[in-house]
Design an enzyme around this catalytic site. Structure first.
Site, PDB file in Angstrom:
ATOM      1  N   ASP A  24       4.922  -1.731  16.667  1.00 43.11           N
ATOM      2  CA  ASP A  24       5.685  -2.948  16.947  1.00 43.11           C
ATOM      3  C   ASP A  24       6.740  -2.652  18.002  1.00 43.11           C
ATOM      4  O   ASP A  24       7.497  -1.679  17.863  1.00 43.11           O
ATOM      5  CB  ASP A  24       6.423  -3.412  15.675  1.00 43.11           C
ATOM      6  CG  ASP A  24       5.510  -4.206  14.743  1.00 43.11           C
ATOM      7  OD1 ASP A  24       4.301  -4.259  15.012  1.00 43.11           O
ATOM      8  OD2 ASP A  24       6.035  -4.770  13.757  1.00 43.11           O
ATOM      9  N   LYS A  81       1.692 -11.758  17.330  1.00 46.86           N
ATOM     10  CA  LYS A  81       1.506 -12.408  16.032  1.00 46.86           C
ATOM     11  C   LYS A  81       1.601 -13.924  16.111  1.00 46.86           C
ATOM     12  O   LYS A  81       2.412 -14.456  16.867  1.00 46.86           O
ATOM     13  CB  LYS A  81       2.590 -11.927  15.060  1.00 46.86           C
ATOM     14  CG  LYS A  81       2.433 -10.488  14.587  1.00 46.86           C
ATOM     15  CD  LYS A  81       3.527 -10.178  13.562  1.00 46.86           C
ATOM     16  CE  LYS A  81       3.653  -8.701  13.261  1.00 46.86           C
ATOM     17  NZ  LYS A  81       2.518  -8.151  12.511  1.00 46.86           N
ATOM     18  N   GLY A 153       8.390  -4.389   6.684  1.00 46.44           N
ATOM     19  CA  GLY A 153       9.829  -4.336   6.895  1.00 46.44           C
ATOM     20  C   GLY A 153      10.597  -3.651   5.783  1.00 46.44           C
ATOM     21  O   GLY A 153      11.818  -3.784   5.688  1.00 46.44           O
ATOM     22  N   ARG A 165      -5.900   1.471  -1.891  1.00 49.05           N
ATOM     23  CA  ARG A 165      -6.632   2.019  -3.060  1.00 49.05           C
ATOM     24  C   ARG A 165      -7.491   0.962  -3.715  1.00 49.05           C
ATOM     25  O   ARG A 165      -8.636   1.217  -4.074  1.00 49.05           O
ATOM     26  CB  ARG A 165      -5.632   2.567  -4.092  1.00 49.05           C
ATOM     27  CG  ARG A 165      -5.145   3.956  -3.785  1.00 49.05           C
ATOM     28  CD  ARG A 165      -4.791   4.680  -5.075  1.00 49.05           C
ATOM     29  NE  ARG A 165      -4.174   5.969  -4.793  1.00 49.05           N
ATOM     30  CZ  ARG A 165      -4.849   7.105  -4.656  1.00 49.05           C
ATOM     31  NH1 ARG A 165      -6.167   7.123  -4.787  1.00 49.05           N
ATOM     32  NH2 ARG A 165      -4.223   8.233  -4.392  1.00 49.05           N
ATOM     33  N   GLY A 214       5.066  -0.933   5.657  1.00 45.41           N
ATOM     34  CA  GLY A 214       5.925   0.012   4.954  1.00 45.41           C
ATOM     35  C   GLY A 214       5.778   1.451   5.396  1.00 45.41           C
ATOM     36  O   GLY A 214       6.402   2.344   4.827  1.00 45.41           O
ATOM     37  N   GLY A 235       5.402  -0.887  11.918  1.00 40.91           N
ATOM     38  CA  GLY A 235       6.222  -2.023  12.310  1.00 40.91           C
ATOM     39  C   GLY A 235       7.624  -1.567  12.610  1.00 40.91           C
ATOM     40  O   GLY A 235       7.926  -1.056  13.685  1.00 40.91           O
ATOM     41  N   SER A 236       8.485  -1.694  11.616  1.00 39.15           N
ATOM     42  CA  SER A 236       9.890  -1.369  11.806  1.00 39.15           C
ATOM     43  C   SER A 236      10.120   0.135  11.815  1.00 39.15           C
ATOM     44  O   SER A 236      11.164   0.599  12.276  1.00 39.15           O
ATOM     45  CB  SER A 236      10.710  -2.002  10.680  1.00 39.15           C
ATOM     46  OG  SER A 236      10.209  -3.286  10.385  1.00 39.15           O
TER      47      SER A 236
END
Lengths: 294, 185
Positions: A24, A81, A153, A165, A214, A235-236
């Protein structure tokens, strides 16, 4: 000229991204740092998920200017997005020429019942999923790439692990089923029968499956790869950390050498502070992004 | 490393040949030929340099190990990349243009005439594909898409702008395996 926007061509780009990291970015400078670190694509955003989560309110498609500037800055593919169900935002992104559209739960959904009919577009789509049924529904709508939803995030990989999983366990379960049980399996997971049969026969999703939501460290990335992911979205995790360039390089290396603890130990050193993490239990149910879409 | 390695392996298995994914330089000792898959040429080159594969592959190529580069792999084989100083192996006397057809919405598939593979056209999948702008000296042009060179050979090196691994047609992989067989004979 040949045929554009065919299923082979849309799915094919995702195959090229395999084993890579998609990062990102919110500015051309960040995009260049990502490319320099070895990212196989970037996701152009106005704000990373952690900031979207903090800001609250309605999150929408990024300003085209932000996206176009990032497209000019790098030679690798650029994704962007749109809100779940917002087919006009998707029409706009296709017109801008982005390489991939993420119909994403990170943004506020525009339609609570219907996702975009992705077959109508020449540009390929990636969609999030928490389980096999959800993945197959998105593929039936035309998604040429799947990623786990995780919980964006948060810097907390637990939800991405849960989703990966679960998906892998469901695939294994289908593989071991006699054929006459596949119809009721399709019914149970609300997925198209033809795709269920295909997964049972091949033992994998019909499209590339990345991990997202995450991932904050090289170890997180390698773990998702060992669990069966084809590649990684961060992402973050990169630009919310103390040293983005070093962390980006380390996550790229960890994604390639995911089975090599020696490399993983090496690249995990001296990265500075990771992004601050969030315990999932502290997030109010209505703030959970993964529950957006169905 | 990064890219369409799984599809290439499936194609090689279909040809009855064993293959391994190369991530470390020491693994190169065990192979007779190398395929550099499609992916992102900048990402693949970085990983190759950081893990000491780059110089090793170049050396082995110079000694005659057959290498087949598809898309990003073709870019890495080229001596010259238009408007770019990104790292490359530079083993073939070709000049290439990256993303020559435009962005993903311009990606396409088309039937190509490839005389060395026989009369039957070859379904070629072009994804954010490069083109060969110039082919010098000993480079043999094996196929064109319109006017553009999209498949070329120079000795033991083979470069394709498109993705033979994304279709079920194994003829180009078999053609490369013939080069490998000759090189170890």
């Amino acid at each position: 000229m040949g045929e554009k926007g065919t299923w082979t061509v849309k799915k094919g780009l995702a195959e090229m991204l395999k084993g890579g990291v998609i990062m990102d970015v919110t500015t051309p400078e960040q995009a260049r740092i990502a490319e320099e670190a070895g990212a196989c694509a970037v996701m152009a955003l106005e704000r990373v998920p952690a900031d979207i989560r903090a800001a609250g309110g309605v999150a929408r498609m990024a300003d085209p200017t932000v996206i176009l500037k990032i497209m000019e800055a790098v030679t690798i593919p650029v994704m962007a997005k749109v809100r779940i169900g917002h087919f006009v935002e998707a029409q706009i992104l296709e017109e801008l020429g982005v390489d991939y559209i993420d119909e994403s739960e990170v943004l506020t959904p525009a339609d609570e019942h219907h996702h975009i009919n992705k077959h109508e577009f020449k540009v390929p789509f990636v969609c999030g999923a928490r389980n096999l049924g959800e993945a197959l529904r998105r593929i039936a709508e035309g998604a040429a790439m799947i990623r786990t939803k995780g919980e964006p995030g948060t810097g907390n990989v637990v939800e991405a692990v849960r989703h990966m999983r679960l998906m892998m366990a469901e695939i294994r379960r289908l593989q071991n089923m006699p054929k006459e049980e596949l119809m009721s399996a399709a019914k149970e997971m609300s997925a198209p029968y033809e795709l269920v049969v295909q997964v049972a026969e091949t033992g994998r999703l019909p499209v590339v499956n990345f991990a997202a939501g995450g991932i904050a460290t090289p170890a997180d990335a390698a773990m998702m790869m060992q669990l069966g992911a084809d590649g990684i979205f961060v992402g973050s995790g990169i630009f919310k950390s103390k040293n983005p360039a070093a962390r980006a390089r380390a996550i790229v290396a960890a994604t390639t050498h995911y089975k090599d603890p020696k490399v993983l130990a090496e690249v995990s050193r001296d990265l500075g502070e990771a992004m601050p993490g969030l315990e999932i239990a502290t997030i109010a149910p209505e703030q959970r992004m993964q529950d957006r879409g169905w | 490393m990064q890219g369409a390695f799984r599809e290439h392996q499936q194609a090689l298995t279909g040809c009855g040949v064993e293959s391994v994914q190369i991530r470390r330089p020491e693994q190169l000792a065990d192979v007779d030929g190398l395929i550099i898959p499609g992916g992102e040429s900048t990402a693949i080159a970085k990983l190759m340099i950081n893990y000491d594969l780059f110089e090793r592959v170049k050396e082995l190529g110079e000694k005659g190990m057959p290498i087949f580069g598809t898309c990003a792999g073709m870019i890495l084989l080229a001596r010259e990349i238009e408007g770019s100083d990104q790292p490359r192996l530079g083993l073939m006397e070709i000049k290439v243009r990256r993303n020559a057809y435009g962005r993903q919405v311009d990606s396409f598939e088309e039937d190509l005439e490839i005389p060395v593979l026989g009369k039957e056209p070859f379904r070629a999948v072009f994804i954010r594909a490069p083109q060969i702008l110039e082919a010098k000296n000993n480079v043999e042009v094996l196929a064109r898409q319109g006017e553009k060179i999209v498949l070329a050979q120079e000795g033991n090196f083979l470069a394709a702008a498109f993705h033979p691994e994304l279709t079920d047609d194994l003829r180009l992989h078999k053609y490369f395996l013939e080069i490998v067989k000759k090189s170890i004979a």
